[in-house]
Structure formats: structure tokens, C-alpha cells
Design a protein around this motif. Structure first.
Motif, PDB file in Angstrom:
ATOM      1  N   THR A   1      54.067 126.775  60.653  1.00  0.00           N
ATOM      2  CA  THR A   1      54.096 127.446  62.020  1.00  0.00           C
ATOM      3  C   THR A   1      52.720 128.215  62.266  1.00  0.00           C
ATOM      4  O   THR A   1      52.575 128.844  63.458  1.00  0.00           O
ATOM      5  N   ASP A   2      51.818 128.029  61.396  1.00  0.00           N
ATOM      6  CA  ASP A   2      50.624 128.722  61.377  1.00  0.00           C
ATOM      7  C   ASP A   2      49.452 127.986  62.022  1.00  0.00           C
ATOM      8  O   ASP A   2      48.422 128.022  62.162  1.00  0.00           O
ATOM      9  N   ALA A   3      49.862 126.548  62.145  1.00  0.00           N
ATOM     10  CA  ALA A   3      48.895 125.496  62.518  1.00  0.00           C
ATOM     11  C   ALA A   3      49.105 125.034  63.856  1.00  0.00           C
ATOM     12  O   ALA A   3      50.380 125.047  64.410  1.00  0.00           O
ATOM     13  N   LEU A   4      48.249 124.273  64.306  1.00  0.00           N
ATOM     14  CA  LEU A   4      48.354 123.821  65.786  1.00  0.00           C
ATOM     15  C   LEU A   4      49.271 122.584  65.523  1.00  0.00           C
ATOM     16  O   LEU A   4      48.783 121.627  64.569  1.00  0.00           O
ATOM     17  N   ASP A   5      50.252 122.075  66.098  1.00  0.00           N
ATOM     18  CA  ASP A   5      51.039 120.861  65.944  1.00  0.00           C
ATOM     19  C   ASP A   5      50.670 119.818  66.724  1.00  0.00           C
ATOM     20  O   ASP A   5      50.697 119.704  67.802  1.00  0.00           O
ATOM     21  N   TYR A   6      49.557 119.226  65.873  1.00  0.00           N
ATOM     22  CA  TYR A   6      48.918 118.221  66.609  1.00  0.00           C
ATOM     23  C   TYR A   6      49.579 116.775  66.766  1.00  0.00           C
ATOM     24  O   TYR A   6      49.105 115.933  67.882  1.00  0.00           O
ATOM     25  N   SER A   7      50.663 116.731  66.502  1.00  0.00           N
ATOM     26  CA  SER A   7      51.647 115.672  66.726  1.00  0.00           C
ATOM     27  C   SER A   7      52.171 115.848  68.151  1.00  0.00           C
ATOM     28  O   SER A   7      52.257 114.951  68.793  1.00  0.00           O
ATOM     29  N   ALA A   8      52.536 116.892  68.287  1.00  0.00           N
ATOM     30  CA  ALA A   8      53.006 117.551  69.722  1.00  0.00           C
ATOM     31  C   ALA A   8      51.938 117.186  70.827  1.00  0.00           C
ATOM     32  O   ALA A   8      52.085 116.813  71.921  1.00  0.00           O
ATOM     33  N   VAL A   9      50.620 117.815  70.364  1.00  0.00           N
ATOM     34  CA  VAL A   9      49.563 117.597  71.274  1.00  0.00           C
ATOM     35  C   VAL A   9      49.184 116.023  71.757  1.00  0.00           C
ATOM     36  O   VAL A   9      49.271 115.656  72.990  1.00  0.00           O
ATOM     37  N   GLU A  10      49.451 115.202  70.548  1.00  0.00           N
ATOM     38  CA  GLU A  10      49.298 113.837  70.930  1.00  0.00           C
ATOM     39  C   GLU A  10      50.297 113.156  71.857  1.00  0.00           C
ATOM     40  O   GLU A  10      49.902 112.413  72.657  1.00  0.00           O
ATOM     41  N   ARG A  11      51.648 113.720  71.432  1.00  0.00           N
ATOM     42  CA  ARG A  11      52.485 113.180  72.286  1.00  0.00           C
ATOM     43  C   ARG A  11      52.323 113.520  73.915  1.00  0.00           C
ATOM     44  O   ARG A  11      52.491 112.878  74.942  1.00  0.00           O
ATOM     45  N   GLU A  12      51.878 114.736  73.919  1.00  0.00           N
ATOM     46  CA  GLU A  12      51.578 115.421  75.514  1.00  0.00           C
ATOM     47  C   GLU A  12      50.361 114.561  76.251  1.00  0.00           C
ATOM     48  O   GLU A  12      50.625 114.387  77.213  1.00  0.00           O
ATOM     49  N   VAL A  13      49.385 114.350  75.521  1.00  0.00           N
ATOM     50  CA  VAL A  13      48.444 113.491  75.920  1.00  0.00           C
ATOM     51  C   VAL A  13      48.987 112.058  76.277  1.00  0.00           C
ATOM     52  O   VAL A  13      48.262 111.765  77.304  1.00  0.00           O
ATOM     53  N   VAL A  14      49.489 111.466  75.650  1.00  0.00           N
ATOM     54  CA  VAL A  14      49.946 110.179  75.744  1.00  0.00           C
ATOM     55  C   VAL A  14      50.896 109.924  77.033  1.00  0.00           C
ATOM     56  O   VAL A  14      50.789 109.280  77.912  1.00  0.00           O
ATOM     57  N   GLU A  15      51.741 111.080  77.093  1.00  0.00           N
ATOM     58  CA  GLU A  15      52.805 111.347  78.226  1.00  0.00           C
ATOM     59  C   GLU A  15      52.050 111.596  79.298  1.00  0.00           C
ATOM     60  O   GLU A  15      52.167 110.857  80.698  1.00  0.00           O
ATOM     61  N   THR A  16      51.046 112.375  79.648  1.00  0.00           N
ATOM     62  CA  THR A  16      50.326 112.719  80.588  1.00  0.00           C
ATOM     63  C   THR A  16      49.313 111.490  81.041  1.00  0.00           C
ATOM     64  O   THR A  16      49.556 111.184  82.222  1.00  0.00           O
ATOM     65  N   VAL A  17      48.791 110.697  80.223  1.00  0.00           N
ATOM     66  CA  VAL A  17      48.079 109.495  80.720  1.00  0.00           C
ATOM     67  C   VAL A  17      48.984 108.416  81.167  1.00  0.00           C
ATOM     68  O   VAL A  17      48.726 107.758  82.169  1.00  0.00           O
ATOM     69  N   GLU A  18      49.996 108.144  80.453  1.00  0.00           N
ATOM     70  CA  GLU A  18      50.900 107.045  80.876  1.00  0.00           C
ATOM     71  C   GLU A  18      51.720 107.516  82.304  1.00  0.00           C
ATOM     72  O   GLU A  18      51.832 106.320  83.222  1.00  0.00           O
ATOM     73  N   LYS A  19      51.940 108.869  82.410  1.00  0.00           N
ATOM     74  CA  LYS A  19      52.488 108.984  83.688  1.00  0.00           C
ATOM     75  C   LYS A  19      51.340 109.167  84.964  1.00  0.00           C
ATOM     76  O   LYS A  19      51.762 109.401  86.191  1.00  0.00           O
ATOM     77  N   SER A  20      50.117 109.080  84.480  1.00  0.00           N
ATOM     78  CA  SER A  20      49.037 109.404  85.530  1.00  0.00           C
ATOM     79  C   SER A  20      48.886 107.953  86.362  1.00  0.00           C
ATOM     80  O   SER A  20      49.314 107.215  86.025  1.00  0.00           O
ATOM     81  N   SER A  21      48.249 108.276  87.595  1.00  0.00           N
ATOM     82  CA  SER A  21      47.681 107.184  88.352  1.00  0.00           C
ATOM     83  C   SER A  21      46.558 107.511  89.083  1.00  0.00           C
ATOM     84  O   SER A  21      46.218 107.286  90.265  1.00  0.00           O
ATOM     85  N   PHE A  22      45.551 108.125  88.302  1.00  0.00           N
ATOM     86  CA  PHE A  22      44.491 108.768  88.916  1.00  0.00           C
ATOM     87  C   PHE A  22      43.512 107.252  89.570  1.00  0.00           C
ATOM     88  O   PHE A  22      43.568 106.371  88.713  1.00  0.00           O
ATOM     89  N   GLN A  23      42.589 107.933  90.168  1.00  0.00           N
ATOM     90  CA  GLN A  23      41.575 106.637  90.518  1.00  0.00           C
ATOM     91  C   GLN A  23      40.383 106.676  89.705  1.00  0.00           C
ATOM     92  O   GLN A  23      39.829 105.469  89.365  1.00  0.00           O
ATOM     93  N   LEU A  24      39.975 108.039  89.534  1.00  0.00           N
ATOM     94  CA  LEU A  24      38.968 108.125  88.517  1.00  0.00           C
ATOM     95  C   LEU A  24      39.056 108.707  87.159  1.00  0.00           C
ATOM     96  O   LEU A  24      39.877 109.593  86.977  1.00  0.00           O
ATOM     97  N   LEU A  25      38.111 108.334  86.315  1.00  0.00           N
ATOM     98  CA  LEU A  25      38.333 108.569  84.788  1.00  0.00           C
ATOM     99  C   LEU A  25      38.047 110.089  84.882  1.00  0.00           C
ATOM    100  O   LEU A  25      38.657 110.987  83.729  1.00  0.00           O
ATOM    101  N   GLU A  26      37.255 110.667  85.630  1.00  0.00           N
ATOM    102  CA  GLU A  26      36.780 112.030  85.661  1.00  0.00           C
ATOM    103  C   GLU A  26      38.165 112.940  85.893  1.00  0.00           C
ATOM    104  O   GLU A  26      38.515 113.998  85.533  1.00  0.00           O
ATOM    105  N   ALA A  27      39.046 112.476  86.951  1.00  0.00           N
ATOM    106  CA  ALA A  27      40.286 113.210  87.246  1.00  0.00           C
ATOM    107  C   ALA A  27      41.116 113.228  85.958  1.00  0.00           C
ATOM    108  O   ALA A  27      41.819 113.896  85.646  1.00  0.00           O
TER     109      ALA A  27
END
Length: 121
Positions: free
Chosen positions: A48-74
Motif C-alpha cells: 500500500t506504500d508503493a505504486l501498483d505497477y501492475s495496475a499501471v501496466e493494465r491501464e496502459v494496455v487498455e488505453t492503447v488497445e482502445k485507441s485509434s489515433f492517427q499519430l504516435l504523438e497523440a
């Protein structure tokens, strides 16, 4: 301060401006470096005193999978903002490799740094 590294996260998504890129998902690889205070977790040995990096990883994967940006910058901006939304995160650096974008090399990659205020210029 310390750093957490999430290396070679492999995710497929729609990314690009060309017609075939808008039809078929492409594989991207993400490398993420997160700066966080670690002393409290190091001394307490309590999750509880640490960053839950597993949760961060899941959020990143979900964000990328659900995206449909044209540019890598976005896309990199969306990923960076998801990470720095965690109150424990001081800053992060994100790198995205897009192998299909390279004609002669291994990949095309972009990298950016973020704080809670947004992308670092």
C-alpha cells in the motif's frame, strides 16, 4: 526517488494515417520509466506504500488497445497522461516503437516525458 521500468509491453492497436493502417491493428512496443518516491515502501515492505505497477501496466494496455489515433504523438500523450494521473507518480518517460512504420530499419520510435502538468517540452 526511484524508478520503475515497464519494458517491452507489446500491444496491438489501430494507429496511422494510411488506409490499410486504419483497417488492421498493428503491434507496438512500449517502454516506460516511472519516477516515484520509494523510501516509504522500502522501509515498510507494504504494497500500500508503493505504486501498483501492475495496475499501471493494465491501464496502459487498455488505453492503447482502445485507441485509434492517427499519430504516435497523440497516442504517447494519452499513455503518458494515464501514468501521471497516479498521485504517487512524479514523472514518467514513454517510448513507443512502431515496427511496421520502418522501411529499412527495425522500427520507428518516439519518446516523450510527462509530469502531472502534461508533456514536458
Amino acid at each position: 526517488m526511484g524508478k520503475i521500468f515497464l519494458n517491452q509491453i507489446s500491444v496491438c492497436t489501430i494507429i496511422g494515417t494510411l488506409p490499410h493502417e486504419r483497417t488492421f491493428p498493428q503491434r507496438l512496443t512500449l517502454d516506460i520509466e516511472i519516477t516515484v518516491p520509494m523510501k516509504k515502501a522500502a522501509l515498510s515492505d507494504d504494497l500500500t506504500d508503493a505504486l501498483d505497477y501492475s495496475a499501471v501496466e493494465r491501464e496502459v494496455v487498455e488505453t492503447v488497445e482502445k485507441s485509434s489515433f492517427q499519430l504516435l504523438e497523440a497516442l504517447i500523450n494519452a499513455v503518458g497522461m494515464v501514468i501521471v494521473a497516479h498521485p504517487e507518480v512524479i514523472s514518467c518517460r514513454v517510448r513507443i516503437d512502431k515496427p511496421a512504420a520502418a522501411s529499412y530499419g527495425k522500427s520507428v520510435a518516439i519518446e516523450a516525458g510527462f509530469t502531472s502538468e502534461g508533456m514536458i517540452q
